[in-house]
Write a protein that holds these residues in place. Structure first.
Motif, PDB file in Angstrom:
ATOM      1  N   TYR A   1      -7.871  58.814  68.757  1.00  0.00           N
ATOM      2  CA  TYR A   1      -7.013  58.489  69.614  1.00  0.00           C
ATOM      3  C   TYR A   1      -7.343  58.650  70.891  1.00  0.00           C
ATOM      4  O   TYR A   1      -7.855  59.517  71.251  1.00  0.00           O
ATOM      5  N   VAL A   2      -7.638  57.680  71.808  1.00  0.00           N
ATOM      6  CA  VAL A   2      -8.009  57.686  73.273  1.00  0.00           C
ATOM      7  C   VAL A   2      -6.567  57.426  74.095  1.00  0.00           C
ATOM      8  O   VAL A   2      -5.565  56.654  73.614  1.00  0.00           O
ATOM      9  N   PRO A   3      -6.663  57.700  75.501  1.00  0.00           N
ATOM     10  CA  PRO A   3      -5.315  57.516  76.382  1.00  0.00           C
ATOM     11  C   PRO A   3      -5.143  56.209  76.161  1.00  0.00           C
ATOM     12  O   PRO A   3      -5.796  55.195  76.195  1.00  0.00           O
ATOM     13  N   GLY A   4      -3.917  55.660  75.973  1.00  0.00           N
ATOM     14  CA  GLY A   4      -3.421  54.457  75.914  1.00  0.00           C
ATOM     15  C   GLY A   4      -3.223  53.774  74.617  1.00  0.00           C
ATOM     16  O   GLY A   4      -2.541  52.754  74.558  1.00  0.00           O
ATOM     17  N   ALA A   5      -3.705  54.425  73.696  1.00  0.00           N
ATOM     18  CA  ALA A   5      -3.928  53.884  72.243  1.00  0.00           C
ATOM     19  C   ALA A   5      -2.613  54.368  71.474  1.00  0.00           C
ATOM     20  O   ALA A   5      -1.982  55.348  71.894  1.00  0.00           O
ATOM     21  N   PRO A   6      -2.081  53.326  70.386  1.00  0.00           N
ATOM     22  CA  PRO A   6      -1.035  53.858  69.746  1.00  0.00           C
ATOM     23  C   PRO A   6      -1.316  55.012  68.719  1.00  0.00           C
ATOM     24  O   PRO A   6      -2.274  54.990  68.123  1.00  0.00           O
ATOM     25  N   ASN A   7      -0.377  56.151  69.020  1.00  0.00           N
ATOM     26  CA  ASN A   7      -0.841  57.363  68.122  1.00  0.00           C
ATOM     27  C   ASN A   7       0.321  57.877  67.528  1.00  0.00           C
ATOM     28  O   ASN A   7       0.120  58.752  66.620  1.00  0.00           O
ATOM     29  N   TRP A   8       1.524  57.130  67.617  1.00  0.00           N
ATOM     30  CA  TRP A   8       2.624  57.378  66.612  1.00  0.00           C
ATOM     31  C   TRP A   8       3.641  56.258  66.563  1.00  0.00           C
ATOM     32  O   TRP A   8       3.501  55.328  67.473  1.00  0.00           O
ATOM     33  N   LEU A   9       4.523  56.507  65.596  1.00  0.00           N
ATOM     34  CA  LEU A   9       5.340  55.158  65.477  1.00  0.00           C
ATOM     35  C   LEU A   9       6.541  55.832  64.374  1.00  0.00           C
ATOM     36  O   LEU A   9       6.430  56.697  63.496  1.00  0.00           O
ATOM     37  N   ASP A  10       7.891  55.594  64.927  1.00  0.00           N
ATOM     38  CA  ASP A  10       8.989  56.049  63.953  1.00  0.00           C
ATOM     39  C   ASP A  10       9.923  54.922  64.184  1.00  0.00           C
ATOM     40  O   ASP A  10      10.004  54.087  64.858  1.00  0.00           O
ATOM     41  N   LEU A  11      10.708  54.844  62.870  1.00  0.00           N
ATOM     42  CA  LEU A  11      11.940  54.134  62.881  1.00  0.00           C
ATOM     43  C   LEU A  11      13.303  54.792  63.089  1.00  0.00           C
ATOM     44  O   LEU A  11      13.294  55.974  62.369  1.00  0.00           O
ATOM     45  N   GLY A  12      14.085  54.445  63.745  1.00  0.00           N
ATOM     46  CA  GLY A  12      15.420  54.947  63.786  1.00  0.00           C
ATOM     47  C   GLY A  12      16.256  54.042  63.249  1.00  0.00           C
ATOM     48  O   GLY A  12      16.470  52.841  63.170  1.00  0.00           O
ATOM     49  N   SER A  13      17.052  54.667  62.224  1.00  0.00           N
ATOM     50  CA  SER A  13      17.844  53.752  61.304  1.00  0.00           C
ATOM     51  C   SER A  13      19.275  54.509  61.187  1.00  0.00           C
ATOM     52  O   SER A  13      19.498  55.591  61.189  1.00  0.00           O
ATOM     53  N   PRO A  14      20.244  53.623  60.904  1.00  0.00           N
ATOM     54  CA  PRO A  14      21.643  54.299  60.703  1.00  0.00           C
ATOM     55  C   PRO A  14      21.869  54.693  59.023  1.00  0.00           C
ATOM     56  O   PRO A  14      22.824  55.589  59.024  1.00  0.00           O
ATOM     57  N   ASP A  15      20.766  54.434  58.412  1.00  0.00           N
ATOM     58  CA  ASP A  15      20.834  54.919  56.881  1.00  0.00           C
ATOM     59  C   ASP A  15      19.420  55.136  56.633  1.00  0.00           C
ATOM     60  O   ASP A  15      18.979  54.462  55.949  1.00  0.00           O
ATOM     61  N   THR A  16      18.977  56.415  56.559  1.00  0.00           N
ATOM     62  CA  THR A  16      17.655  56.676  56.595  1.00  0.00           C
ATOM     63  C   THR A  16      17.314  56.605  55.178  1.00  0.00           C
ATOM     64  O   THR A  16      16.238  56.239  54.672  1.00  0.00           O
ATOM     65  N   GLU A  17      18.287  57.085  54.162  1.00  0.00           N
ATOM     66  CA  GLU A  17      17.921  56.687  52.678  1.00  0.00           C
ATOM     67  C   GLU A  17      17.689  55.493  52.454  1.00  0.00           C
ATOM     68  O   GLU A  17      16.852  55.173  51.529  1.00  0.00           O
ATOM     69  N   ALA A  18      18.620  54.424  52.970  1.00  0.00           N
ATOM     70  CA  ALA A  18      18.332  53.151  52.535  1.00  0.00           C
ATOM     71  C   ALA A  18      17.034  52.579  53.109  1.00  0.00           C
ATOM     72  O   ALA A  18      16.420  51.888  52.410  1.00  0.00           O
ATOM     73  N   SER A  19      16.715  52.972  54.202  1.00  0.00           N
ATOM     74  CA  SER A  19      15.483  52.712  55.169  1.00  0.00           C
ATOM     75  C   SER A  19      14.244  52.912  54.230  1.00  0.00           C
ATOM     76  O   SER A  19      13.341  52.394  53.838  1.00  0.00           O
ATOM     77  N   ALA A  20      14.237  54.382  53.624  1.00  0.00           N
ATOM     78  CA  ALA A  20      13.038  54.985  52.889  1.00  0.00           C
ATOM     79  C   ALA A  20      12.981  54.062  51.411  1.00  0.00           C
ATOM     80  O   ALA A  20      11.817  53.819  51.322  1.00  0.00           O
ATOM     81  N   ALA A  21      13.963  53.848  50.960  1.00  0.00           N
ATOM     82  CA  ALA A  21      14.058  52.909  49.647  1.00  0.00           C
ATOM     83  C   ALA A  21      13.603  51.521  49.961  1.00  0.00           C
ATOM     84  O   ALA A  21      12.625  50.886  49.201  1.00  0.00           O
ATOM     85  N   PHE A  22      13.981  50.673  51.178  1.00  0.00           N
ATOM     86  CA  PHE A  22      13.181  49.694  51.465  1.00  0.00           C
ATOM     87  C   PHE A  22      11.691  49.617  51.561  1.00  0.00           C
ATOM     88  O   PHE A  22      11.002  48.635  50.777  1.00  0.00           O
ATOM     89  N   TYR A  23      11.211  50.726  52.535  1.00  0.00           N
ATOM     90  CA  TYR A  23       9.896  50.418  52.769  1.00  0.00           C
ATOM     91  C   TYR A  23       9.038  50.894  51.606  1.00  0.00           C
ATOM     92  O   TYR A  23       7.757  50.790  51.478  1.00  0.00           O
ATOM     93  N   ALA A  24       9.536  51.975  50.757  1.00  0.00           N
ATOM     94  CA  ALA A  24       9.093  52.345  49.453  1.00  0.00           C
ATOM     95  C   ALA A  24       8.846  51.040  48.596  1.00  0.00           C
ATOM     96  O   ALA A  24       7.734  50.916  47.963  1.00  0.00           O
ATOM     97  N   ALA A  25       9.958  50.271  48.579  1.00  0.00           N
ATOM     98  CA  ALA A  25       9.607  48.883  47.890  1.00  0.00           C
ATOM     99  C   ALA A  25       8.696  47.876  48.191  1.00  0.00           C
ATOM    100  O   ALA A  25       7.948  47.291  47.494  1.00  0.00           O
ATOM    101  N   VAL A  26       8.593  47.922  49.610  1.00  0.00           N
ATOM    102  CA  VAL A  26       7.845  46.925  50.150  1.00  0.00           C
ATOM    103  C   VAL A  26       6.267  47.161  50.292  1.00  0.00           C
ATOM    104  O   VAL A  26       5.193  46.520  49.916  1.00  0.00           O
ATOM    105  N   LEU A  27       6.051  48.587  50.927  1.00  0.00           N
ATOM    106  CA  LEU A  27       4.602  48.931  51.195  1.00  0.00           C
ATOM    107  C   LEU A  27       4.361  50.189  50.313  1.00  0.00           C
ATOM    108  O   LEU A  27       3.223  50.730  50.470  1.00  0.00           O
ATOM    109  N   GLY A  28       5.291  50.631  49.735  1.00  0.00           N
ATOM    110  CA  GLY A  28       4.983  51.909  48.741  1.00  0.00           C
ATOM    111  C   GLY A  28       4.858  53.409  49.300  1.00  0.00           C
ATOM    112  O   GLY A  28       4.348  54.012  48.726  1.00  0.00           O
TER     113      GLY A  28
END
Length: 262
Positions: free
Chosen positions: A6-33
């Motif tokens: 990681y160099v300055p200005g590069a993307p180095n983190w990413l997160d999802l804000g969700s109203p239902d974290t359990e449902a979001s976890a299940a969705f991305y598990a199904a799609v991306l494993g």
């Protein structure tokens, strides 16, 4: 191509804000494993998405008043406090003042002058994501904006990004973004002006992630089966790859891409 150097200005983190974290976890598990792991009781419901045991994103409940489900891109900074001052001087807004996340690092969240939200991560014990650029991880970051010239001036001043404009058709230009001092193969993504039709349909400025996949068509089909709404069907972009864009079941925008290999 993103890397974990990681160099300055590069993307180095990413997160999802969700109203239902359990449902979001299940969705991305199904799609991306992805697997999901809690960060513990002291983390306020925050946790991590893992690909083969390596962190590829964060997941947490919506914490800001009026916040909508969305992915947030974080860019590397050596000094979050200095970046916050530069954001204000450049016409942006500090939404969340710089603060420490235990000993992992220091973060702050902003809104750019055109209305798109983003954040920064100043590494401490955690440099950033464990995996980027490989299947099942962040591949590129992209900004859709209502004022491309203002956005380009703001971010190049803030992060010293290099830019290259690529014509995409009548009246449409895509600006490729690369961290300062990096070669052309190190592009982090790009920005583009939202077409009038998108604005008429209610689109607003936003950053969104692209996740690398080995088969965009097959993964896109899984996304639809899991409840995603298709915004852009699978499309071939010459020299870039095969991609598609969606809203997840909570309404957060993301894209999938199988990057073209030289």
């Amino acid at each position: 191509m993103l890397t974990t150097t990681y160099v300055p200005g590069a993307p180095n983190w990413l997160d999802l804000g969700s109203p239902d974290t359990e449902a979001s976890a299940a969705f991305y598990a199904a799609v991306l494993g992805w697997e999901h792991r809690s960060a513990g009781p002291e983390a306020g419901g925050y946790g991590f998405f893992l690909q083969d045991g390596r962190t590829v994103a964060g997941l947490g409940p919506l914490t800001e008043e009026g916040a909508s489900p969305s992915w947030t891109l974080y860019f590397h900074t050596p000094d979050a406090d200095a970046t916050a001052k530069a954001v204000e001087q450049g016409g942006g807004r500090v939404r969340v003042a710089p603060g420490d996340v235990f000993t992992f690092g220091r973060t702050a969240a902003f809104t750019d002058p055109t209305g798109a939200d983003f954040a920064v991560w100043q590494p401490g014990d955690t440099q950033g994501l464990d995996l980027v650029g490989d299947p099942g991880s962040l591949s590129r970051a992209e900004l859709y904006t209502t004022d491309a010239s203002t956005a380009k001036a703001f971010y190049t001043s803030l992060f010293s990004w290099q830019t290259r404009d690529v014509p995409m058709g009548p009246g449409l230009t895509y600006t490729v973004l690369t961290p300062a001092g990096a070669g052309s193969q190190a592009a982090l993504g790009g920005l583009m002006q939202l077409p009038q039709a998108n604005l008429d349909a209610g689109s607003t400025p936003e950053w969104h992630p692209y996740f690398e996949v080995t088969d965009c068509d097959a993964t896109s089909a899984r996304a639809v089966e899991a409840g995603a709404v298709v915004l852009i069907p699978v499309t071939e972009a010459p020299g870039i790859g095969r991609f598609a864009m969606f809203l997840d079941p909570a309404g957060a925008l993301f894209a999938l891409i199988t990057t073209a290999r030289a």
